[in-house]
Design a protein around this motif. Structure first.
Motif: not given
Length: 322
Positions: A191-195, A259-264, A303-304
């Motif tokens: 997750l942090p890598a994707l962010i 997809g959630l990361v891309a949106d954020a 998501a939050d």
């Protein structure tokens, strides 16, 4: 002498040591304890106290004499780090755990929580994974060294309970994320890598971004502030030899997570997948019925939590390592 455990509360004025208080989990636990009114919190950086040093660890416990301990200190990393440095992940974690647990027992720590990882369970364990799946099958090869170290920690806590009667416990969190995570390219989890990668893609204006694997593995993610709340709840309300799974009880695919990361972060480009790269375990969802029976369940929606973590990362990225 056996210490009788009475559910319902730890003394807010007693000395409480959080090993690994600067890490993702440890820092969240410190924030939680402060917000709950604990007034004598103790932490040491690795520069101040090397927990791999047995003599130094025992000297620290002899001097400080904490009543409560959370063992959140560990060498951690993602698939790449675990694959490349298995000796480090096995040796460092074993030494940290044995030193802290031995010193805590020697110096009369009353209540201790050992934190492990959901990677302790077999790669092909029945989903959702129950606590009794431990030691029933082969581990995921990409992080087996780390998993073996954490399994040893669980067994040492169980051994202390049997031999000395101390009400120590173990908790096994699912994939954690949130403020204070490791966002370095070499050492981060998914997750942090994707962010980081998606945020950099936004900054550079990249039109496409390639992720590792197929995107089909399913993963469960728990915000670290939820994890901290669960830790305190277990220390005050649970006493048993079995490790307790800590998670949300729900999962998403890596592709959905991306997809959630891309949106954020506001990334609008194409998402590609390099299927030649390893996926790791196909699914890792924890059965959290034991945790819910103890009276706790997660509150922060994924998501939050992702949005919150992106905001923290963007506020702190200039100071982050790597």
């Amino acid at each position: 002498m056996k210490i009788e455990f009475t559910p319902g509360g730890l003394d807010r004025g007693s000395k409480f040591y959080v090993a690994g208080h600067r890490g993702l989990v440890g820092s969240a636990i410190m924030r939680k304890l402060e917000s709950e009114g604990f007034t004598d919190l103790v932490g040491r950086t690795s520069a101040e106290l090397d927990l791999k040093d047995r003599e130094a660890t025992f000297a620290f416990f002899a001097e400080v004499k904490p009543r409560y301990v959370v063992l959140a200190a560990a060498k951690v990393g993602g698939i790449l780090a675990n694959s490349n440095y298995p000796v480090d992940f096995l040796s460092d974690n074993l030494r940290i755990q044995v030193n802290v647990l031995d010193a805590a027992r020697e110096h009369g720590v009353e209540r201790l929580l050992f934190l492990g990882s959901s990677c302790i369970y077999p790669k092909l364990a029945t989903q959702p994974i129950r606590e009794d799946s431990l030691l029933t099958g082969h581990l995921e090869p990409t992080n087996d060294a780390y998993a073996i170290a954490k399994i040893a920690g669980i067994l040492q806590v169980q051994a202390v309970r049997r031999q000395y009667g101390l009400p120590w416990i173990s908790a096994m969190p699912t994939n954690l994320y949130g403020p204070g995570d490791n966002f370095s390219p070499q050492g981060s989890h998914v997750l942090p890598a994707l962010i980081r990668r998606y945020d950099e893609a936004v900054q550079s204006g990249a039109q496409s971004l390639t992720n590792w694997g197929t995107g089909t593995p399913r993963r469960e993610f728990l915000h670290v502030d939820d994890m901290a709340a669960a830790c305190l709840h277990l220390m005050e309300n649970y006493d048993g030899p079995d490790q307790v799974n800590v998670g949300t009880g729900t999962d998403v695919t890596i592709k959905e997570l991306a997809g959630l990361v891309a949106d954020a972060v506001g990334y609008k480009g194409e998402m590609l997948w390099d299927v030649s790269k390893p996926d790791g375990t196909p699914q890792k969802l924890l059965d959290v019925s034991k945790l819910e029976s103890a009276g706790w369940r997660s509150e922060i929606r994924l998501a939050d939590g992702v949005q919150n973590t992106v905001e923290w990362y963007r506020s702190n990225r200039s100071q982050l390592r790597g």
